[in-house]
Design a protein around this motif. Sequence first.
Motif, PDB file in Angstrom:
ATOM      1  N   PHE A  85     -12.246  -6.109 -20.987  1.00  0.00           N
ATOM      2  CA  PHE A  85     -11.956  -5.663 -22.335  1.00  0.00           C
ATOM      3  C   PHE A  85     -12.996  -4.637 -22.716  1.00  0.00           C
ATOM      4  CE2 PHE A  85     -15.171  -8.808 -22.971  1.00  0.00           C
ATOM      5  CZ  PHE A  85     -15.844  -8.438 -24.124  1.00  0.00           C
ATOM      6  N   PHE A 100     -22.729  -6.934 -17.426  1.00  0.00           N
ATOM      7  CA  PHE A 100     -21.674  -7.936 -17.259  1.00  0.00           C
ATOM      8  C   PHE A 100     -20.889  -8.201 -18.540  1.00  0.00           C
ATOM      9  CE2 PHE A 100     -24.933  -9.213 -14.185  1.00  0.00           C
ATOM     10  CZ  PHE A 100     -24.194  -9.069 -13.035  1.00  0.00           C
ATOM     11  N   THR A 103     -17.059  -8.242 -18.981  1.00  0.00           N
ATOM     12  CA  THR A 103     -16.185  -9.134 -18.222  1.00  0.00           C
ATOM     13  C   THR A 103     -15.558 -10.168 -19.138  1.00  0.00           C
ATOM     14  OG1 THR A 103     -17.655  -8.876 -16.363  1.00  0.00           O
ATOM     15  CG2 THR A 103     -16.064 -10.656 -16.233  1.00  0.00           C
ATOM     16  N   ALA A 104     -14.278 -10.325 -19.031  1.00  0.00           N
ATOM     17  CA  ALA A 104     -13.607 -11.337 -19.843  1.00  0.00           C
ATOM     18  C   ALA A 104     -13.549 -12.649 -19.078  1.00  0.00           C
ATOM     19  CB  ALA A 104     -12.234 -10.851 -20.248  1.00  0.00           C
ATOM     20  N   TRP A 105     -12.602 -13.477 -19.379  1.00  0.00           N
ATOM     21  CA  TRP A 105     -12.722 -14.873 -19.044  1.00  0.00           C
ATOM     22  C   TRP A 105     -11.615 -15.341 -18.143  1.00  0.00           C
ATOM     23  CZ3 TRP A 105     -17.381 -14.974 -20.454  1.00  0.00           C
ATOM     24  CH2 TRP A 105     -17.755 -14.101 -21.480  1.00  0.00           C
ATOM     25  N   ALA A 106     -11.985 -16.069 -17.159  1.00  0.00           N
ATOM     26  CA  ALA A 106     -11.031 -16.437 -16.125  1.00  0.00           C
ATOM     27  C   ALA A 106     -10.615 -17.890 -16.256  1.00  0.00           C
ATOM     28  CB  ALA A 106     -11.669 -16.233 -14.771  1.00  0.00           C
ATOM     29  N   HIS A 107      -9.539 -18.188 -15.600  1.00  0.00           N
ATOM     30  CA  HIS A 107      -9.196 -19.588 -15.426  1.00  0.00           C
ATOM     31  C   HIS A 107      -9.515 -19.973 -14.002  1.00  0.00           C
ATOM     32  CE1 HIS A 107      -7.143 -23.243 -14.718  1.00  0.00           C
ATOM     33  NE2 HIS A 107      -7.013 -23.402 -16.015  1.00  0.00           N
ATOM     34  N   PRO A 108     -10.282 -21.040 -13.809  1.00  0.00           N
ATOM     35  CA  PRO A 108     -10.660 -21.407 -12.454  1.00  0.00           C
ATOM     36  C   PRO A 108      -9.466 -21.772 -11.598  1.00  0.00           C
ATOM     37  CG  PRO A 108     -11.884 -22.663 -14.089  1.00  0.00           C
ATOM     38  CD  PRO A 108     -10.792 -21.945 -14.815  1.00  0.00           C
ATOM     39  N   GLY A 109      -9.458 -21.235 -10.422  1.00  0.00           N
ATOM     40  CA  GLY A 109      -8.523 -21.707  -9.417  1.00  0.00           C
ATOM     41  C   GLY A 109      -7.071 -21.320  -9.593  1.00  0.00           C
TER      42      GLY A 109
ATOM     43  N   HIS B 210      -8.193 -28.337 -22.192  1.00  0.00           N
ATOM     44  CA  HIS B 210      -8.649 -28.918 -20.927  1.00  0.00           C
ATOM     45  C   HIS B 210     -10.146 -29.244 -21.022  1.00  0.00           C
ATOM     46  CE1 HIS B 210      -5.185 -27.251 -18.215  1.00  0.00           C
ATOM     47  NE2 HIS B 210      -4.763 -27.988 -19.224  1.00  0.00           N
ATOM     48  N   HIS B 213     -13.015 -28.138 -18.060  1.00  0.00           N
ATOM     49  CA  HIS B 213     -13.398 -26.781 -17.684  1.00  0.00           C
ATOM     50  C   HIS B 213     -14.866 -26.479 -17.891  1.00  0.00           C
ATOM     51  CE1 HIS B 213      -9.233 -24.687 -17.568  1.00  0.00           C
ATOM     52  NE2 HIS B 213      -9.210 -25.883 -17.021  1.00  0.00           N
ATOM     53  N   LEU B 219     -15.540 -19.856 -10.803  1.00  0.00           N
ATOM     54  CA  LEU B 219     -14.298 -19.299 -11.323  1.00  0.00           C
ATOM     55  C   LEU B 219     -13.571 -18.520 -10.253  1.00  0.00           C
ATOM     56  CD1 LEU B 219     -15.334 -18.026 -14.838  1.00  0.00           C
ATOM     57  CD2 LEU B 219     -13.734 -19.845 -14.309  1.00  0.00           C
ATOM     58  N   LEU B 270     -19.636 -13.466 -14.167  1.00  0.00           N
ATOM     59  CA  LEU B 270     -19.684 -13.631 -15.619  1.00  0.00           C
ATOM     60  C   LEU B 270     -21.114 -13.443 -16.108  1.00  0.00           C
ATOM     61  CD1 LEU B 270     -17.192 -16.565 -16.203  1.00  0.00           C
ATOM     62  CD2 LEU B 270     -16.928 -14.172 -16.817  1.00  0.00           C
ATOM     63  N   SER B 281     -19.455 -19.451 -21.354  1.00  0.00           N
ATOM     64  CA  SER B 281     -18.298 -18.648 -20.912  1.00  0.00           C
ATOM     65  C   SER B 281     -17.094 -19.537 -20.624  1.00  0.00           C
ATOM     66  CB  SER B 281     -18.650 -17.847 -19.653  1.00  0.00           C
ATOM     67  OG  SER B 281     -19.587 -16.846 -19.945  1.00  0.00           O
ATOM     68  N   ARG B 284     -14.471 -20.655 -23.212  1.00  0.00           N
ATOM     69  CA  ARG B 284     -13.324 -19.803 -23.555  1.00  0.00           C
ATOM     70  C   ARG B 284     -12.092 -20.146 -22.735  1.00  0.00           C
ATOM     71  NH1 ARG B 284     -15.167 -15.443 -26.666  1.00  0.00           N
ATOM     72  NH2 ARG B 284     -17.400 -15.062 -26.482  1.00  0.00           N
ATOM     73  N   THR B 285     -12.250 -20.958 -21.711  1.00  0.00           N
ATOM     74  CA  THR B 285     -11.109 -21.235 -20.822  1.00  0.00           C
ATOM     75  C   THR B 285     -10.420 -22.565 -21.134  1.00  0.00           C
ATOM     76  OG1 THR B 285     -12.296 -22.455 -19.085  1.00  0.00           O
ATOM     77  CG2 THR B 285     -12.402 -20.051 -18.999  1.00  0.00           C
ATOM     78  N   HIS B 288      -4.984 -23.858 -23.175  1.00  0.00           N
ATOM     79  CA  HIS B 288      -3.855 -23.709 -22.244  1.00  0.00           C
ATOM     80  C   HIS B 288      -2.535 -23.754 -22.981  1.00  0.00           C
ATOM     81  CE1 HIS B 288      -5.426 -23.627 -18.088  1.00  0.00           C
ATOM     82  NE2 HIS B 288      -6.525 -23.827 -18.782  1.00  0.00           N
ATOM     83  N   GLU B 294      -0.746 -20.902 -18.687  1.00  0.00           N
ATOM     84  CA  GLU B 294      -1.906 -20.087 -18.995  1.00  0.00           C
ATOM     85  C   GLU B 294      -1.562 -18.946 -19.937  1.00  0.00           C
ATOM     86  OE1 GLU B 294      -2.704 -19.120 -14.805  1.00  0.00           O
ATOM     87  OE2 GLU B 294      -4.712 -19.824 -15.262  1.00  0.00           O
ATOM     88  N   ILE B 297      -6.701 -14.377 -21.419  1.00  0.00           N
ATOM     89  CA  ILE B 297      -7.816 -14.807 -22.267  1.00  0.00           C
ATOM     90  C   ILE B 297      -8.749 -13.636 -22.532  1.00  0.00           C
ATOM     91  CG2 ILE B 297      -9.774 -16.368 -22.428  1.00  0.00           C
ATOM     92  CD1 ILE B 297      -8.314 -18.202 -20.482  1.00  0.00           C
ATOM     93  N   LYS B 298      -9.031 -13.394 -23.800  1.00  0.00           N
ATOM     94  CA  LYS B 298      -9.948 -12.298 -24.124  1.00  0.00           C
ATOM     95  C   LYS B 298     -10.903 -12.698 -25.233  1.00  0.00           C
ATOM     96  CE  LYS B 298      -7.537  -8.336 -22.402  1.00  0.00           C
ATOM     97  NZ  LYS B 298      -7.250  -6.917 -22.586  1.00  0.00           N
ATOM     98  N   ARG B 299     -12.113 -12.236 -25.095  1.00  0.00           N
ATOM     99  CA  ARG B 299     -13.105 -12.417 -26.152  1.00  0.00           C
ATOM    100  C   ARG B 299     -12.693 -11.561 -27.340  1.00  0.00           C
ATOM    101  NH1 ARG B 299     -19.530 -12.380 -25.865  1.00  0.00           N
ATOM    102  NH2 ARG B 299     -19.966 -12.017 -28.045  1.00  0.00           N
TER     103      ARG B 299
END
Lengths: 273, 315
Positions: A85, A100, A103-109, B210, B213, B219, B270, B281, B284-285, B288, B294, B297-299
């Motif tokens: 973003f 850094f 960098t936005a935010w990930a979902h693991p896996g 969730h 997380h 990640l 991150l 960080s 933020r995840t 859901h 899913e 996802i953005k700040r």
Amino acid sequence: MSIAIIPRLISVSALLSFSCLAACSSGSDASTTGKRIALHTEITADPVIQSTFTTGFGWDVTLSKAKVATSAFYYFDGPPPTALFKVRKRSIGERIGGFFVGTAWAHPGHYQAGTALGEAIFTAPVAFDLFSAGPVKLADGDGVTGIYRSARFVLPQQAPADDVLNGHLAAVEGQAVKHGQADAKPIYFRLIADYDDISMNVNEGAVDGCVLDETTVTDDGTITVEVKATIWLNLVDFSKIEPGTAAKPTEARDAGFSQGVTQLSAYHFSYSK
Amino acid sequence: MFSKLTSLVLLSTLLCAAGCSDPTSGGKGIEKFTTWGEEFIEDGIPAGDGTTGFVDGWSLKYGKFLVNYNAISVADAAGHVVAKLDKPRFVDNVHRDEKDLITFPDLDAKAYTQVSYEISTAVANAEIVGDADPADLAMMVSKGLSVYVEGEASKPDPDNAKKQITKTFHWGFKTQTSYRDCHSAEENGISTEGVVVTNNQTDVSQLTTHGDHLYYDSLQSGDNAKPTSIRFEEKAAADDAPNGDGDGEVTLQELCQANIDPSVYNTSGLPGATIGDFVISLARTIGHFRHEGECTIKRIDPVPSGVTNPCDEYK
């Protein structure tokens, strides 16, 4: 059924599903997806490494050499597990210290590469010098039109012949000083990573889920990979490395470095016409 | 081999036929949004193999899991918004069962591919959902929090099997995050973008939180990545010397003093280099869509001047 057959069946299924989608659509997508195209390939380095930068562990690092080996790139339509973003413009100091923040935010896996849209496979592994002047052209790849969203950067099992790499897959040389202690004696280092080191983090040398700036590709163009050595060094604890000298830096393997080399955020792909 | 290909052709043809028809056209329907914290938040996270529970022998039980939902929105493919949340909803998902957030009646029966929501700073006029405590909402507002969790983690004492090591935590997060373009998890190879409202029916979309997380060790994902596990050992250790005060309470400030061990954690680029940076960080995840579905996802909170890493906002 052999393992080799499974991906073929999946491909057949995907192709059939694609045909189905095309049949149901109004036709607007059909004209932009599936045409074979030539994809030229370039690799370049984030210019931040030309000057001193601060790592996550609080070391001011100045690099003199940085090289990495690669054997292939692959491009997919699956969205990357991290996205970018835009952040407000910041001072140079903030940008260097905070590379850094974007960098936005990930979902693991949950990353799924999706459909493979293109590739550049090199006949022999390539050694990329991050201090090269400007982008370096690599062998052309090819692909099909479609929406490009993510990529895979592949580190080879065997390093190419190269004086800096000297048999390793990645190598950096430079000096590090704890941030705020400019008068302290620098730590002169040479960090290396081999296939066994990176295999602690990835399989087959494949760094999956790299961001490829989302683009609807409709014609021939160029895929450019930007390598970010700042990411490689973010979690290196230089206090564990013997100081060495400028003439004879301490060669070391480091878990932070070998992990950094496999960070998806260390390789940023983009397409241009 | 030939018969398998034949089956695939038939399957794809059937999917084709199903995909081309539009059983939702015409009429009106209802879209309801709910929230649930699943068993991990209601009952706790056990020790396990890294995915079923903590890989390092810890287990955890939440006392509170407070979330401020905002800006739930339903739009069609053209971006025309047909329903939007009137004011934020405040919920404690430790409280059992699914809780209603908002019901949007009288929507044209059709597919709405753009569904989004936010988890943002709590506000005093938020509607309290279920039996969440108004005092908790007041606390969240006064501290500028969007998510707050508290609980207790424990594991058998390696030096005395009859004893447990226990750590408590009370973590408030200022993160403001948008969850856009939500889609359901794949079922039979199909993932639905947004929601589908059908004639005279109520479609329910659960905004699932969730609770595991916050404890992920990576990640990085994909077929070639090391599998992600959930871990608490390093969070517990942050309370101990040299950076912690050893009082049994793990604070965010202590987590922000604990450097990441890259042989254990992979932050995937991150921001920051501490356990605290990573946990913030990961906060933020938690949001859901329909269980495992899913969103992008953005700040959305601006990056304050001088802030480089997440922990910089928690000093």
